[in-house]
Design a protein around this motif. Structure first.
Motif, PDB file in Angstrom:
ATOM      1  N   SER A 110       4.492  11.379  -8.755  1.00  0.00           N
ATOM      2  CA  SER A 110       4.008  11.946 -10.013  1.00  0.00           C
ATOM      3  C   SER A 110       3.801  13.459  -9.931  1.00  0.00           C
ATOM      4  CB  SER A 110       2.688  11.274 -10.418  1.00  0.00           C
ATOM      5  OG  SER A 110       1.686  11.540  -9.435  1.00  0.00           O
ATOM      6  N   TYR A 111       3.691  14.010  -8.715  1.00  0.00           N
ATOM      7  CA  TYR A 111       3.465  15.453  -8.622  1.00  0.00           C
ATOM      8  C   TYR A 111       4.240  16.123  -7.485  1.00  0.00           C
ATOM      9  CZ  TYR A 111       0.164  14.126  -4.919  1.00  0.00           C
ATOM     10  OH  TYR A 111      -0.406  13.607  -3.796  1.00  0.00           O
ATOM     11  N   GLN A 112       5.088  15.359  -6.732  1.00  0.00           N
ATOM     12  CA  GLN A 112       5.910  15.953  -5.691  1.00  0.00           C
ATOM     13  C   GLN A 112       7.358  15.519  -5.871  1.00  0.00           C
ATOM     14  OE1 GLN A 112       4.525  15.280  -1.722  1.00  0.00           O
ATOM     15  NE2 GLN A 112       2.527  16.290  -2.042  1.00  0.00           N
ATOM     16  N   SER A 113       8.229  16.338  -5.321  1.00  0.00           N
ATOM     17  CA  SER A 113       9.649  16.011  -5.394  1.00  0.00           C
ATOM     18  C   SER A 113      10.002  15.001  -4.317  1.00  0.00           C
ATOM     19  CB  SER A 113      10.497  17.293  -5.181  1.00  0.00           C
ATOM     20  OG  SER A 113      10.322  17.785  -3.865  1.00  0.00           O
ATOM     21  N   VAL A 114      11.171  14.385  -4.481  1.00  0.00           N
ATOM     22  CA  VAL A 114      11.584  13.347  -3.559  1.00  0.00           C
ATOM     23  C   VAL A 114      11.906  13.920  -2.191  1.00  0.00           C
ATOM     24  CG1 VAL A 114      12.418  11.824  -5.375  1.00  0.00           C
ATOM     25  CG2 VAL A 114      13.956  13.532  -4.403  1.00  0.00           C
ATOM     26  N   ARG A 115      12.121  15.254  -2.094  1.00  0.00           N
ATOM     27  CA  ARG A 115      12.481  15.849  -0.812  1.00  0.00           C
ATOM     28  C   ARG A 115      11.269  16.423  -0.075  1.00  0.00           C
ATOM     29  NH1 ARG A 115      18.060  19.206  -2.176  1.00  0.00           N
ATOM     30  NH2 ARG A 115      19.309  17.379  -2.799  1.00  0.00           N
ATOM     31  N   SER A 116      10.115  16.266  -0.626  1.00  0.00           N
ATOM     32  CA  SER A 116       8.915  16.772   0.044  1.00  0.00           C
ATOM     33  C   SER A 116       8.669  15.983   1.322  1.00  0.00           C
ATOM     34  CB  SER A 116       7.709  16.694  -0.876  1.00  0.00           C
ATOM     35  OG  SER A 116       7.404  15.340  -1.160  1.00  0.00           O
ATOM     36  N   ASP A 143       5.910  14.691   2.475  1.00  0.00           N
ATOM     37  CA  ASP A 143       5.075  13.495   2.273  1.00  0.00           C
ATOM     38  C   ASP A 143       5.898  12.327   1.735  1.00  0.00           C
ATOM     39  OD1 ASP A 143       2.857  14.821   3.190  1.00  0.00           O
ATOM     40  OD2 ASP A 143       2.148  15.387   1.192  1.00  0.00           O
ATOM     41  N   MET A 144       6.793  12.660   0.737  1.00  0.00           N
ATOM     42  CA  MET A 144       7.624  11.598   0.177  1.00  0.00           C
ATOM     43  C   MET A 144       8.579  11.038   1.223  1.00  0.00           C
ATOM     44  SD  MET A 144       7.035  10.786  -2.997  1.00  0.00           S
ATOM     45  CE  MET A 144       8.598  10.207  -3.650  1.00  0.00           C
ATOM     46  N   VAL A 145       9.160  11.926   2.056  1.00  0.00           N
ATOM     47  CA  VAL A 145      10.087  11.478   3.096  1.00  0.00           C
ATOM     48  C   VAL A 145       9.363  10.598   4.109  1.00  0.00           C
ATOM     49  CG1 VAL A 145      11.545  12.237   5.006  1.00  0.00           C
ATOM     50  CG2 VAL A 145      11.637  13.466   2.822  1.00  0.00           C
ATOM     51  N   THR A 193       0.837  -1.211   0.000  1.00  0.00           N
ATOM     52  CA  THR A 193       0.000   0.000   0.000  1.00  0.00           C
ATOM     53  C   THR A 193       0.870   1.259   0.000  1.00  0.00           C
ATOM     54  OG1 THR A 193      -1.747  -1.165   1.189  1.00  0.00           O
ATOM     55  CG2 THR A 193      -1.790   1.250   1.250  1.00  0.00           C
ATOM     56  N   TYR A 194       1.924   1.296   0.848  1.00  0.00           N
ATOM     57  CA  TYR A 194       2.807   2.459   0.905  1.00  0.00           C
ATOM     58  C   TYR A 194       3.619   2.626  -0.375  1.00  0.00           C
ATOM     59  CZ  TYR A 194       1.863   3.698   5.759  1.00  0.00           C
ATOM     60  OH  TYR A 194       1.255   4.136   6.912  1.00  0.00           O
ATOM     61  N   LYS A 195       4.010   1.533  -1.005  1.00  0.00           N
ATOM     62  CA  LYS A 195       4.731   1.638  -2.292  1.00  0.00           C
ATOM     63  C   LYS A 195       3.831   2.238  -3.357  1.00  0.00           C
ATOM     64  CE  LYS A 195       8.191  -2.011  -1.715  1.00  0.00           C
ATOM     65  NZ  LYS A 195       8.694  -3.314  -2.227  1.00  0.00           N
ATOM     66  N   ALA A 196       2.585   1.804  -3.337  1.00  0.00           N
ATOM     67  CA  ALA A 196       1.653   2.391  -4.306  1.00  0.00           C
ATOM     68  C   ALA A 196       1.446   3.881  -4.041  1.00  0.00           C
ATOM     69  CB  ALA A 196       0.313   1.648  -4.229  1.00  0.00           C
ATOM     70  N   ARG A 197       1.365   4.230  -2.752  1.00  0.00           N
ATOM     71  CA  ARG A 197       1.213   5.646  -2.387  1.00  0.00           C
ATOM     72  C   ARG A 197       2.443   6.432  -2.799  1.00  0.00           C
ATOM     73  NH1 ARG A 197      -0.074   7.929   3.737  1.00  0.00           N
ATOM     74  NH2 ARG A 197      -0.307  10.149   3.125  1.00  0.00           N
ATOM     75  N   LYS A 198       3.634   5.861  -2.642  1.00  0.00           N
ATOM     76  CA  LYS A 198       4.861   6.544  -3.056  1.00  0.00           C
ATOM     77  C   LYS A 198       4.870   6.805  -4.555  1.00  0.00           C
ATOM     78  CE  LYS A 198       9.876   5.960  -3.212  1.00  0.00           C
ATOM     79  NZ  LYS A 198      11.032   5.082  -2.891  1.00  0.00           N
TER      80      LYS A 198
END
Length: 361
Positions: free
Chosen positions: A234-240, A242-244, A224-229
């Motif tokens: 698709s619309y946020q950077s890796v340093r956001s 939420d992504m962290v 589930t978390y991989k799908a969310r990642k």
């Protein structure tokens, strides 16, 4: 008369034989008294379960076979020895009766005595009625009755002794087996408890199943978390933030899954899969020992019930009677049969003589 003897010597011999035998049976032979009894073997009707296979050790056909065994025992040398010991068979049959029918030698060998014994008793089984008919001949009515009564008493004692001996052997054997199986059951159960205490688990199998459920749940959360990642990427950077946060959750789930899998299976140490496998082996041994012990207890109880069935009672349909008149010998019958046989032989001899004369002519 002399001419008749010279002309027909065979008929003279026949007549002389009939006269001598007739004189013996009709005038000389002493009376013999016959005591009769009719018996049947019965067993107590004891109810019990017959599901246990051990009980079949004592099963079998108990009707005609038992009567035949009783018949053979009544006619055996052992029975003769009992009669001699309690009634003095030799004295009675050697001091009474005519010279041809009495026991000629009071000190006769056991083989000769047994042959004479069989001439004075008659034990026949009625297959249709399922009973045993016992007849005893003696020179006095009192001795005949005592003789017949002794046969029945000793026959019942022997049948019970034989049945009890077999039953006791079976019960003793099963007692020993139950003792061994009880020790095996206690040992297997103690081994199982020691293993549980050693590993601190009541049921390793259930623990393994619980861990498998936990791993499956964690893997579902990880998916589930991989799908969310993937969706956030698709619309946020890796340093956001939420992504962290999602990446941290994914790493934590991976670490927890690896930890739980390591508990389930590791190359060294007490892996739960190994613990569970050994536990299942001990559990199977304990269950098998319990079932075997339970079956042995049921078999022992069933065997004891069968032992009661082995007791035989000689039920008397006709008790040994005290004869009031002598039935033996059958004088007219014996004389008639002997006369007919001799006359028949006389005719045969006469025909042979005529045939020889014809051939000479």
């Amino acid at each position: 008369m002399t001419s008749f003897i010279k002309r027909y010597p065979q008929w003279a011999f026949v007549l002389l034989s009939i006269l001598l035998v007739g004189f013996y049976w009709l005038a000389w032979a002493d009376d013999r008294y016959v005591s009769k009894a009719t018996v049947v073997l019965e067993s107590p009707q004891v109810s019990g379960s017959s599901e246990v296979s051990f009980g079949s050790l004592l099963s079998g056909n108990q009707s005609n076979s038992d009567l035949l065994l009783l018949r053979e025992y009544l006619m055996s040398v052992d029975m003769l020895k009992k009669v001699q010991e309690q009634l003095d068979f030799r004295t009675h049959y050697s001091t009474h009766g005519d010279i041809l029918a009495r026991l000629g030698d009071a000190d006769a060998s056991i083989e000769e005595l047994h042959g004479y014994y069989l001439k004075r008793i008659n034990v026949e089984m009625d297959d249709y009625a399922g009973v045993l008919n016992v007849e005893v001949q003696a020179w006095t009515p009192e001795f005949a009755q005592k003789f017949a009564q002794l046969l029945l008493e000793e026959g019942e004692r022997h049948m019970n002794q034989m049945g009890q001996r077999l039953a006791e052997d079976q019960v003793e054997f099963l007692d020993k087996q139950v003792g061994l199986l009880e020790k095996n059951f206690e040992q297997s159960r103690q081994d199982l408890l020691d293993y549980q205490n050693k590993n601190g688990l009541v049921s390793p199998t259930q623990t393994v199943e619980s861990l498998n459920t936990v791993v499956a749940t964690l893997e579902a959360q990880l998916a589930t978390y991989k799908a969310r990642k993937s969706a956030l990427a698709s619309y946020q950077s890796v340093r956001s933030s939420d992504m962290v946060r999602v990446e941290s959750e994914i790493n934590a789930l991976k670490q927890q899954i690896d930890l739980e899998k390591e508990r389930l299976a590791r190359q060294s140490g007490n892996a739960l899969n190994s613990v569970s496998s050994q536990y299942e082996t001990l559990q199977l041994r304990a269950d098998f020992a319990k079932q075997t012990y339970s079956n042995a207890l049921a078999a022992l109880e069933n065997t004891r019930i069968e032992a009661a069935r082995k007791l035989k009672q000689v039920s008397i349909l006709q008790s040994p009677i005290l004869p009031e008149y002598p039935e033996q010998p059958e004088r007219l019958y014996n004389v008639t049969i002997f006369s007919l046989v001799m006359i028949f032989l006389g005719f045969i001899f006469s025909m042979l003589v005529l045939i020889v004369k014809d051939h000479r002519d």
